[in-house]
Design a protein around this motif. Structure first.
Motif, PDB file in Angstrom:
ATOM      1  N   VAL A 500       0.948  -1.282   0.019  1.00  0.00           N
ATOM      2  CA  VAL A 500      -0.015   0.185  -0.020  1.00  0.00           C
ATOM      3  C   VAL A 500       0.891   1.052   0.090  1.00  0.00           C
ATOM      4  N   LEU A 501       1.801   1.056   0.646  1.00  0.00           N
ATOM      5  CA  LEU A 501       2.693   2.312   0.837  1.00  0.00           C
ATOM      6  C   LEU A 501       3.446   2.634  -0.304  1.00  0.00           C
ATOM      7  N   GLY A 502       3.916   1.538  -0.869  1.00  0.00           N
ATOM      8  CA  GLY A 502       4.760   1.764  -2.264  1.00  0.00           C
ATOM      9  C   GLY A 502       3.775   2.300  -3.299  1.00  0.00           C
ATOM     10  N   GLN A 503       2.558   1.752  -3.455  1.00  0.00           N
ATOM     11  CA  GLN A 503       1.597   2.029  -4.322  1.00  0.00           C
ATOM     12  C   GLN A 503       1.156   3.780  -4.335  1.00  0.00           C
ATOM     13  N   VAL A 504       1.131   4.108  -2.921  1.00  0.00           N
ATOM     14  CA  VAL A 504       0.788   5.626  -2.826  1.00  0.00           C
ATOM     15  C   VAL A 504       2.144   6.457  -3.152  1.00  0.00           C
ATOM     16  N   TRP A 505       3.181   5.895  -2.930  1.00  0.00           N
ATOM     17  CA  TRP A 505       4.570   6.660  -3.186  1.00  0.00           C
ATOM     18  C   TRP A 505       4.702   6.743  -4.501  1.00  0.00           C
ATOM     19  N   LEU A 506       4.400   5.686  -5.394  1.00  0.00           N
ATOM     20  CA  LEU A 506       4.492   5.704  -6.991  1.00  0.00           C
ATOM     21  C   LEU A 506       3.493   6.594  -7.452  1.00  0.00           C
ATOM     22  N   TRP A 507       2.314   6.639  -6.865  1.00  0.00           N
ATOM     23  CA  TRP A 507       1.127   7.569  -7.184  1.00  0.00           C
ATOM     24  C   TRP A 507       1.729   8.881  -7.130  1.00  0.00           C
ATOM     25  N   VAL A 508       2.506   9.334  -6.037  1.00  0.00           N
ATOM     26  CA  VAL A 508       2.890  10.770  -5.832  1.00  0.00           C
ATOM     27  C   VAL A 508       4.118  11.043  -6.841  1.00  0.00           C
ATOM     28  N   ARG A 509       4.774   9.951  -7.199  1.00  0.00           N
ATOM     29  CA  ARG A 509       5.974  10.139  -8.306  1.00  0.00           C
ATOM     30  C   ARG A 509       5.385  10.035  -9.485  1.00  0.00           C
ATOM     31  N   LEU A 510       4.678   9.221  -9.918  1.00  0.00           N
ATOM     32  CA  LEU A 510       4.483   8.950 -11.353  1.00  0.00           C
ATOM     33  C   LEU A 510       2.785   9.549 -11.644  1.00  0.00           C
ATOM     34  N   GLY A 511       2.115   9.831 -10.759  1.00  0.00           N
ATOM     35  CA  GLY A 511       0.747  10.178 -11.193  1.00  0.00           C
ATOM     36  C   GLY A 511      -0.373   9.271 -11.183  1.00  0.00           C
ATOM     37  N   HIS A 512      -1.287   9.224 -12.210  1.00  0.00           N
ATOM     38  CA  HIS A 512      -2.491   8.108 -12.280  1.00  0.00           C
ATOM     39  C   HIS A 512      -1.765   6.729 -12.714  1.00  0.00           C
ATOM     40  N   LEU A 513      -2.031   5.748 -11.663  1.00  0.00           N
ATOM     41  CA  LEU A 513      -1.334   4.348 -11.892  1.00  0.00           C
ATOM     42  C   LEU A 513      -2.617   3.308 -12.376  1.00  0.00           C
ATOM     43  N   ARG A 514      -3.597   3.545 -13.013  1.00  0.00           N
ATOM     44  CA  ARG A 514      -4.446   2.984 -13.417  1.00  0.00           C
ATOM     45  C   ARG A 514      -4.940   1.903 -12.504  1.00  0.00           C
ATOM     46  N   SER A 515      -5.338   2.308 -11.411  1.00  0.00           N
ATOM     47  CA  SER A 515      -5.630   1.568 -10.033  1.00  0.00           C
ATOM     48  C   SER A 515      -7.098   0.877 -10.504  1.00  0.00           C
ATOM     49  N   ARG A 516      -7.779   1.611 -10.979  1.00  0.00           N
ATOM     50  CA  ARG A 516      -9.318   1.096 -11.028  1.00  0.00           C
ATOM     51  C   ARG A 516      -9.274  -0.174 -11.980  1.00  0.00           C
ATOM     52  N   ARG A 517      -8.463  -0.369 -13.075  1.00  0.00           N
ATOM     53  CA  ARG A 517      -8.295  -1.405 -13.840  1.00  0.00           C
ATOM     54  C   ARG A 517      -7.848  -2.668 -12.894  1.00  0.00           C
ATOM     55  N   SER A 518      -6.825  -2.266 -12.440  1.00  0.00           N
ATOM     56  CA  SER A 518      -6.061  -3.504 -11.306  1.00  0.00           C
ATOM     57  C   SER A 518      -7.272  -3.994 -10.210  1.00  0.00           C
ATOM     58  N   LEU A 519      -7.919  -2.934  -9.799  1.00  0.00           N
ATOM     59  CA  LEU A 519      -8.996  -3.239  -8.950  1.00  0.00           C
ATOM     60  C   LEU A 519      -9.975  -4.437  -9.417  1.00  0.00           C
ATOM     61  N   ARG A 520     -10.465  -3.769 -10.646  1.00  0.00           N
ATOM     62  CA  ARG A 520     -11.447  -4.830 -11.414  1.00  0.00           C
ATOM     63  C   ARG A 520     -10.752  -6.232 -11.603  1.00  0.00           C
ATOM     64  N   VAL A 521      -9.575  -6.202 -11.961  1.00  0.00           N
ATOM     65  CA  VAL A 521      -8.745  -7.679 -12.349  1.00  0.00           C
ATOM     66  C   VAL A 521      -8.779  -8.273 -11.018  1.00  0.00           C
ATOM     67  N   GLY A 522      -8.486  -7.701 -10.046  1.00  0.00           N
ATOM     68  CA  GLY A 522      -8.214  -8.288  -8.559  1.00  0.00           C
ATOM     69  C   GLY A 522      -9.847  -9.060  -8.168  1.00  0.00           C
ATOM     70  N   LEU A 523     -10.794  -8.053  -8.119  1.00  0.00           N
ATOM     71  CA  LEU A 523     -12.153  -8.659  -7.823  1.00  0.00           C
ATOM     72  C   LEU A 523     -12.508  -9.867  -8.662  1.00  0.00           C
ATOM     73  N   ILE A 524     -12.081  -9.807  -9.690  1.00  0.00           N
ATOM     74  CA  ILE A 524     -12.795 -11.024 -10.834  1.00  0.00           C
ATOM     75  C   ILE A 524     -11.954 -12.078 -10.138  1.00  0.00           C
ATOM     76  N   THR A 525     -10.576 -11.877 -10.170  1.00  0.00           N
ATOM     77  CA  THR A 525      -9.674 -13.082  -9.518  1.00  0.00           C
ATOM     78  C   THR A 525     -10.187 -13.657  -8.264  1.00  0.00           C
ATOM     79  N   LEU A 526     -10.328 -12.755  -7.537  1.00  0.00           N
ATOM     80  CA  LEU A 526     -10.726 -13.166  -6.112  1.00  0.00           C
ATOM     81  C   LEU A 526     -12.005 -14.285  -6.135  1.00  0.00           C
TER      82      LEU A 526
END
Length: 594
Positions: A500-526
């Motif tokens: 979680v910390l790494g994701q937030v840190w990369l978001w601050v450094r790089l901007g939009h990380l396409r997290s919504r798509r990753s969340l959708r894939v995660g929910l389907i896989t779960l």
């Protein structure tokens, strides 16, 4: 591929970039970045190699290097798999001949420091710092020979002195790791084994340095296969240990005990062989070592980056020291259960995750060097989603079959049913941390690709600060037998915090990380993984308990394991989830070759 034009290089690049042609169907993962549809395969699948000198002869060599690198990545994946399998066999044999109690605990603790040094040198500093520096030194007039000799001279001196000091203060390491207040711990045996195992530090260092030199020359095979030879030597050592008559003396511990000497010296011999077997390969590259003293200004760059990576390892080691002391304060065999469960826990990542990072790391490094944030974020997002579809189903299956795995394979020889069952349950508990662990490793590589060694150290500092109070809480709240379960849960929680910390840190450094798509894939896989768990659990109820615990475990293991993996992977394939497409293509390719 030999008839194709030499790989193109961009003027001013620090490293040359070799583009693998689109008809190559090797071990690389996806054929295009799913986030950036305009990017063809040729742009995605890149490998960084040393820039070839501008001469007809060397240009041919550069072309061969690019082709051999593409082929060698497949061989490296095979070597890594064989190495991990043979290493696991050696670990199983260790449990069979010495048991899973305090003797195995003592061996594991004594062997901790050499393994940490190996991780520091081979997994951290070399992967992130030394190899790129060696590659860039090849632009020197002598092809980097003087720089390499100077680096090797400095390292040999430091390793020799460090090894001598480590052996001299072996009792202090025992005092650091082992909680002597527990009647289950055996500090004397741990110290005796440490005297015999700590010399591995020198040879781990030699192996790591020679591997770095070979990798900088685009020679990957010998360093990848050398650990297999080490595992063979260790396996032979354990067979010898079993054949030596008598029992290992522990009260008191005698350094002249034949069993102690066979176990300690034989294990160290494996690391010696692992290092020395690289010398012929090094000589074939034309490299010749000579002592070269003096200072090279480029050492400052190495020192600055390596200092932060060293800090990362030191901070993580503090967490490991607390973990070990908490485990040795519980019931005997806790360190062994934790160690073996961690080994099994990392096996899927070692085969699948490392292969994924190997394919993506050069691409991310190039995107970071070019300042192409969109391309870097695309690769990060893609790797995160592929990690999700791979490791969530595996984690779910491990949670179900962890106990049968422990009972089935750790009741041989001196292994007891109770210890094997506890080890299996520890493995089941560890499953929660597999995906967070893979994500943390991916995020760290992104920071290193951006030449940022400071942020990973700070993230590890936060993870360790969260873990230590929870570890002591486990010791205070749980009985000795269950401490290892709590420690493994804390370990997984630490990786969740880090991810979680790494994701937030990369978001601050790089901007939009396409997290919504990753969340959708995660929910389907779960969801599909939950169906796999349901199928595996129901199948387990069909196995009659009257068979006895060990036969029941052997019957449940293949049935539940197969259902736990096949159901979610099959559903992902039927759903045609784009992130799962690379997996189906790889499997189809293997079936065609078979």
């Amino acid at each position: 591929m030999a008839d194709q034009d030499p790989p193109a290089t961009k003027p001013g690049d620090e490293e040359a970039t070799v583009f693998l042609p689109s008809d190559f169907r090797g071990p690389h993962w996806p054929t295009r970045d799913l986030d950036v549809s305009r990017r063809p395969y040729d742009e995605f699948a890149t490998q960084i190699v040393a820039r070839p000198p501008a001469s007809p002869v060397s240009a041919g060599r550069g072309e061969g290097a690019g082709s051999s690198l593409a082929r060698s990545s497949g061989r490296m994946a095979i070597a890594s798999t064989v190495s991990r399998i043979t290493g696991f066999v050696a670990k199983l044999l260790l449990a069979a001949v010495v048991g899973t109690g305090f003797v195995n605990d003592s061996f594991t603790v004594a062997n901790t420091l050499p393994n940490i040094v190996f991780e520091l040198l081979f997994g951290g500093v070399l992967a992130s710092v030394v190899v790129p520096l060696l590659v860039r030194s090849q632009d020197d007039g002598d092809g980097g020979r003087a720089y390499t000799q100077r680096l090797l001279t400095m390292a040999l001196v430091l390793l020799t002195v460090g090894t001598a000091v480590a052996v001299a203060i072996a009792p202090l390491f025992t005092a650091l790791y082992v909680d002597k207040s527990s009647a289950e711990a055996n500090p004397g045996l741990t110290t005796a084994l440490a005297y015999l195992l700590l010399p591995q530090i020198l040879f781990y260092g030699l192996f790591a340095l020679m591997s770095a030199i070979l990798n900088a020359q685009n020679v990957f095979g010998p360093p990848a296969w050398a650990p297999v030879l080490n595992n063979v030597v260790v396996t032979a050592t354990l067979v010898g240990f079993a054949l030596v008559p008598g029992e290992l003396t522990v009260n008191p511990v005698r350094m002249s005990d034949p069993k102690l000497l066979v176990l300690g010296l034989g294990t160290t011999l494996g690391i010696v062989v692992q290092a020395l077997v690289l010398i012929p390969a090094l000589l074939r590259t034309g490299f010749r070592f000579r002592w070269r003293w003096g200072f090279d200004p480029r050492m400052k760059e190495f020192g600055g980056l390596a200092a932060w990576i060293l800090g990362y390892v030191v901070v993580s080691h503090v967490g490991f020291v607390v973990t070990t002391r908490v485990l040795t304060g519980g019931t005997g065999g806790g360190v062994t259960a934790y160690s073996y469960a961690s080994l099994l826990f990392q096996l899927p990542y070692g085969i699948l995750g490392v292969s994924l990072l190997t394919a993506l790391m050069p691409r991310m490094s190039r995107a970071a060097a070019d300042g192409d944030t969109a391309r870097l974020v695309g690769d990060l997002s893609l790797a995160s989603r592929i990690s999700t579809v791979l490791f969530v189903p595996i984690s779910a299956a491990l949670a179900v079959v962890g106990t049968p795995i422990g009972i089935a394979i750790f009741t041989w020889g001196r292994g007891t049913l109770d210890d094997a069952e506890r080890l299996g349950q520890t493995l089941a508990v560890s499953a929660v941390g597999l995906l967070p662990y893979a994500l943390v490793m991916l995020q760290l590589r992104v920071f290193y690709a951006m030449k940022d060694a400071r942020t990973p150290t700070l993230i590890m500092l936060v993870m360790t600060a969260v873990k230590i109070p929870l570890l002591f809480l486990c010791r205070g709240l749980l009985d000795g037998e269950h401490v290892v379960y709590g420690v493994m849960l804390v370990n997984g929680a630490g990786f969740v915090v880090g991810a979680v910390l790494g994701q937030v840190w990369l978001w601050v450094r790089l901007g939009h990380l396409r997290s919504r798509r990753s969340l959708r894939v995660g929910l389907i896989t779960l969801g599909v993984s939950g169906l796999g768990v349901l199928a595996a659990v129901l199948a387990g109820y069909a196995v009659p308990a009257s068979l006895g615990p060990i036969p029941t475990a052997w019957v449940k293991l293949p049935i539940q394991g197969l259902l736990g993996i096949a159901v979610p992977f099959g559903l992902l394939a039927l759903l045609k989830l784009p992130e799962f497409t690379p997996v189906t293509r790889r499997v189809a390719g293997l079936l065609r070759r078979g």
